[in-house]
Design a protein around this motif. Sequence first.
Motif, PDB file in Angstrom:
ATOM      1  N   ARG A 292       0.831  -1.199   0.000  1.00 38.40           N
ATOM      2  CA  ARG A 292       0.000   0.000   0.000  1.00 38.40           C
ATOM      3  C   ARG A 292       0.872   1.257   0.000  1.00 38.40           C
ATOM      4  NH1 ARG A 292      -4.902  -0.719   4.386  1.00 38.40           N
ATOM      5  NH2 ARG A 292      -5.412  -2.933   4.003  1.00 38.40           N
ATOM      6  N   ARG A 293       0.362   2.308  -0.608  1.00 36.60           N
ATOM      7  CA  ARG A 293       1.032   3.602  -0.577  1.00 36.60           C
ATOM      8  C   ARG A 293       0.533   4.419   0.608  1.00 36.60           C
ATOM      9  NH1 ARG A 293      -0.610   5.447  -6.549  1.00 36.60           N
ATOM     10  NH2 ARG A 293      -2.588   4.858  -5.568  1.00 36.60           N
ATOM     11  N   PRO A 294       1.350   5.341   1.100  1.00 34.43           N
ATOM     12  CA  PRO A 294       0.885   6.189   2.203  1.00 34.43           C
ATOM     13  C   PRO A 294      -0.389   6.936   1.818  1.00 34.43           C
ATOM     14  CG  PRO A 294       3.237   6.470   1.857  1.00 34.43           C
ATOM     15  CD  PRO A 294       2.741   5.651   0.707  1.00 34.43           C
ATOM     16  N   GLY A 295      -1.382   6.904   2.682  1.00 32.16           N
ATOM     17  CA  GLY A 295      -2.611   7.652   2.441  1.00 32.16           C
ATOM     18  C   GLY A 295      -3.660   6.927   1.636  1.00 32.16           C
ATOM     19  N   ASP A 296      -3.355   5.727   1.098  1.00 34.62           N
ATOM     20  CA  ASP A 296      -4.337   4.994   0.301  1.00 34.62           C
ATOM     21  C   ASP A 296      -5.471   4.484   1.185  1.00 34.62           C
ATOM     22  OD1 ASP A 296      -3.309   5.354  -2.191  1.00 34.62           O
ATOM     23  OD2 ASP A 296      -2.358   3.382  -2.340  1.00 34.62           O
ATOM     24  N   LEU A 297      -6.690   4.554   0.664  1.00 34.34           N
ATOM     25  CA  LEU A 297      -7.873   4.091   1.376  1.00 34.34           C
ATOM     26  C   LEU A 297      -8.485   2.902   0.639  1.00 34.34           C
ATOM     27  CD1 LEU A 297      -9.473   7.571   2.115  1.00 34.34           C
ATOM     28  CD2 LEU A 297      -7.977   6.234   3.595  1.00 34.34           C
ATOM     29  N   GLY A 298      -9.320   2.135   1.339  1.00 30.75           N
ATOM     30  CA  GLY A 298      -9.893   0.940   0.737  1.00 30.75           C
ATOM     31  C   GLY A 298     -10.959   1.235  -0.290  1.00 30.75           C
ATOM     32  N   SER A 299     -11.938   2.048   0.070  1.00 26.82           N
ATOM     33  CA  SER A 299     -13.064   2.314  -0.828  1.00 26.82           C
ATOM     34  C   SER A 299     -13.500   3.758  -0.678  1.00 26.82           C
ATOM     35  CB  SER A 299     -14.234   1.375  -0.501  1.00 26.82           C
ATOM     36  OG  SER A 299     -15.343   1.636  -1.333  1.00 26.82           O
ATOM     37  N   VAL A 300     -13.660   4.455  -1.810  1.00 25.12           N
ATOM     38  CA  VAL A 300     -14.120   5.842  -1.801  1.00 25.12           C
ATOM     39  C   VAL A 300     -15.127   6.012  -2.936  1.00 25.12           C
ATOM     40  CG1 VAL A 300     -13.468   8.266  -1.814  1.00 25.12           C
ATOM     41  CG2 VAL A 300     -11.842   6.576  -0.972  1.00 25.12           C
ATOM     42  N   ILE A 301     -16.397   6.189  -2.567  1.00 25.33           N
ATOM     43  CA  ILE A 301     -17.471   6.302  -3.550  1.00 25.33           C
ATOM     44  C   ILE A 301     -18.316   7.522  -3.210  1.00 25.33           C
ATOM     45  CG2 ILE A 301     -19.508   5.172  -4.553  1.00 25.33           C
ATOM     46  CD1 ILE A 301     -18.248   2.501  -3.741  1.00 25.33           C
ATOM     47  N   ALA A 302     -18.748   8.241  -4.222  1.00 29.61           N
ATOM     48  CA  ALA A 302     -19.494   9.484  -4.022  1.00 29.61           C
ATOM     49  C   ALA A 302     -20.980   9.237  -3.851  1.00 29.61           C
ATOM     50  CB  ALA A 302     -19.283  10.407  -5.223  1.00 29.61           C
ATOM     51  N   ASP A 303     -21.576   9.941  -2.916  1.00 25.50           N
ATOM     52  CA  ASP A 303     -23.008  10.192  -2.938  1.00 25.50           C
ATOM     53  C   ASP A 303     -23.186  11.440  -3.808  1.00 25.50           C
ATOM     54  OD1 ASP A 303     -25.569  11.223  -2.463  1.00 25.50           O
ATOM     55  OD2 ASP A 303     -25.617  10.533  -0.397  1.00 25.50           O
ATOM     56  N   ASN A 304     -23.785  11.285  -4.974  1.00 31.00           N
ATOM     57  CA  ASN A 304     -23.861  12.406  -5.918  1.00 31.00           C
ATOM     58  C   ASN A 304     -25.275  12.966  -6.053  1.00 31.00           C
ATOM     59  OD1 ASN A 304     -25.164  10.432  -7.383  1.00 31.00           O
ATOM     60  ND2 ASN A 304     -23.688  10.381  -9.057  1.00 31.00           N
ATOM     61  N   GLN A 305     -26.132  12.712  -5.072  1.00 29.50           N
ATOM     62  CA  GLN A 305     -27.513  13.182  -5.177  1.00 29.50           C
ATOM     63  C   GLN A 305     -27.604  14.708  -5.182  1.00 29.50           C
ATOM     64  OE1 GLN A 305     -30.139  11.160  -5.904  1.00 29.50           O
ATOM     65  NE2 GLN A 305     -28.361   9.810  -6.156  1.00 29.50           N
ATOM     66  N   ARG A 306     -26.721  15.365  -4.436  1.00 25.98           N
ATOM     67  CA  ARG A 306     -26.812  16.827  -4.367  1.00 25.98           C
ATOM     68  C   ARG A 306     -26.526  17.459  -5.725  1.00 25.98           C
ATOM     69  NH1 ARG A 306     -23.707  20.164   0.295  1.00 25.98           N
ATOM     70  NH2 ARG A 306     -25.338  19.128   1.533  1.00 25.98           N
ATOM     71  N   ILE A 307     -25.486  17.009  -6.406  1.00 28.68           N
ATOM     72  CA  ILE A 307     -25.159  17.623  -7.693  1.00 28.68           C
ATOM     73  C   ILE A 307     -26.228  17.316  -8.736  1.00 28.68           C
ATOM     74  CG2 ILE A 307     -23.734  15.741  -8.632  1.00 28.68           C
ATOM     75  CD1 ILE A 307     -21.821  17.906  -9.628  1.00 28.68           C
ATOM     76  N   LYS A 308     -26.841  16.151  -8.641  1.00 33.49           N
ATOM     77  CA  LYS A 308     -27.915  15.816  -9.572  1.00 33.49           C
ATOM     78  C   LYS A 308     -29.149  16.674  -9.337  1.00 33.49           C
ATOM     79  CE  LYS A 308     -26.848  11.013 -10.782  1.00 33.49           C
ATOM     80  NZ  LYS A 308     -27.331   9.612 -10.726  1.00 33.49           N
ATOM     81  N   SER A 309     -29.452  16.914  -8.065  1.00 30.03           N
ATOM     82  CA  SER A 309     -30.661  17.679  -7.762  1.00 30.03           C
ATOM     83  C   SER A 309     -30.451  19.183  -7.919  1.00 30.03           C
ATOM     84  CB  SER A 309     -31.147  17.355  -6.352  1.00 30.03           C
ATOM     85  OG  SER A 309     -30.175  17.719  -5.385  1.00 30.03           O
ATOM     86  N   GLU A 310     -29.304  19.695  -7.462  1.00 34.90           N
ATOM     87  CA  GLU A 310     -29.083  21.142  -7.496  1.00 34.90           C
ATOM     88  C   GLU A 310     -28.700  21.646  -8.880  1.00 34.90           C
ATOM     89  OE1 GLU A 310     -26.614  22.790  -4.474  1.00 34.90           O
ATOM     90  OE2 GLU A 310     -27.579  21.675  -2.852  1.00 34.90           O
ATOM     91  N   PHE A 311     -27.949  20.843  -9.632  1.00 36.99           N
ATOM     92  CA  PHE A 311     -27.478  21.284 -10.939  1.00 36.99           C
ATOM     93  C   PHE A 311     -28.159  20.555 -12.094  1.00 36.99           C
ATOM     94  CE2 PHE A 311     -22.955  22.983  -9.774  1.00 36.99           C
ATOM     95  CZ  PHE A 311     -23.542  23.888  -8.901  1.00 36.99           C
ATOM     96  N   ALA A 312     -29.025  19.603 -11.779  1.00 39.10           N
ATOM     97  CA  ALA A 312     -29.658  18.775 -12.815  1.00 39.10           C
ATOM     98  C   ALA A 312     -28.595  18.146 -13.721  1.00 39.10           C
ATOM     99  CB  ALA A 312     -30.647  19.603 -13.638  1.00 39.10           C
ATOM    100  N   TRP A 313     -27.496  17.736 -13.105  1.00 35.23           N
ATOM    101  CA  TRP A 313     -26.386  17.147 -13.863  1.00 35.23           C
ATOM    102  C   TRP A 313     -26.720  15.726 -14.285  1.00 35.23           C
ATOM    103  CZ3 TRP A 313     -22.489  13.510 -11.783  1.00 35.23           C
ATOM    104  CH2 TRP A 313     -21.450  13.261 -12.690  1.00 35.23           C
ATOM    105  N   ARG A 314     -26.507  15.437 -15.564  1.00 33.15           N
ATOM    106  CA  ARG A 314     -26.682  14.094 -16.088  1.00 33.15           C
ATOM    107  C   ARG A 314     -25.419  13.719 -16.852  1.00 33.15           C
ATOM    108  NH1 ARG A 314     -29.797  14.751 -12.846  1.00 33.15           N
ATOM    109  NH2 ARG A 314     -32.062  14.488 -12.863  1.00 33.15           N
ATOM    110  N   PRO A 315     -24.636  12.790 -16.335  1.00 34.44           N
ATOM    111  CA  PRO A 315     -23.377  12.428 -16.996  1.00 34.44           C
ATOM    112  C   PRO A 315     -23.617  11.822 -18.375  1.00 34.44           C
ATOM    113  CG  PRO A 315     -23.879  10.912 -15.198  1.00 34.44           C
ATOM    114  CD  PRO A 315     -24.860  12.024 -15.097  1.00 34.44           C
TER     115      PRO A 315
END
Length: 339
Positions: A292-315
């Motif tokens: 492992r490298r210093p600072g590496d984490l196991g799992s990092v996943i976004a809750d993206n509901q805010r950007i979808k609701s506030e900006f109506a973002w659709r990837p």
Amino acid sequence: MASDAGRHKPTILVTGGAGYIGSHAVLELLDDGYPTVVIDNLVTGFRWAVDPRAHFVQGAVEDDALVRKTIREHGVGGVLHFAGSTVAPESVIDPLKYYRNNTAASRSLLESVIGEGVRHFVFSSTAAVYGITEDGPVSERDRVEPETPYGRSKLMTERMLADVAAAHDEFNYCALRYFNVAGADALGRAGPSGIGATHLMKAAVEVAVGKREALTIHGDDFATPDGTGVRDYIHVSDLARVHLLALERLLADPGRSHVLNCGYGRGHSVLEVVTAVSEVAGRPIPYIVGGRRPGDLGSVIADNQRIKSEFAWRPRYDELAVIVADALRWEQELVRRRA
């Protein structure tokens, strides 16, 4: 967002616009009709990566005289701030570099921007501000407790922005917390071009085109389904679009600021990415497992509901195979350019 006929669009200053994400944001701005000026010191960026439709200024964002002169000469009405250092493991080894290039430089830039009357600021932040997260997607409401100087340097800038907005009623900002950025412009105009890449997908496609003999997987003993790190990979062009949406919102609603996650809300492990690159490339990607490298984490996943609701973002590019295909196509183009 489509251009509004007849509506004047302000000139936008993009710091770090010769770098990977910044160059894609420049394309998004220009394609949408925004006059764009780039400041980049070219320490890690490339002059050729800046679209010729943009005005380029070589220099540092902490150069107050240069920044103020650029703002005045071009009538800048908003800033997209990408300039900085971004390798979390390196920040553990050389923390002062990150506090200088990220925190101190951002403070200087903000002083110049406020002094010249620019009131809209989009900041390139990071999911590293969260540190170790619980199982499941992380939301903007979760605790911020960075594990690395990189994350802390970005969080300090977020807090500076909040303080500046509190002190100046007419100033607003949007801090965009990126998860793992990957891929390249679908039209082949830009992509990741640095040497000695540490990002997984860039390194994997370098193996695919013969630039590296094998990929190193940093750790296979995380608490994840296959033991390798899980990340939320977002296509760089989708991320660039988010910056345009953020800018539009700041311009339209100057009384509000925003802090938003930028990710797809689902993760892929290192081994899943290696498999995807192998399938798109049509050959196995050899790899070795390291520590492992210093600072590496196991799992990092976004809750993206805010950007979808506030900006109506659709990837538009939210399939792993699409991200890999664009990354591989760009890497093949780099090989042709250097042949």
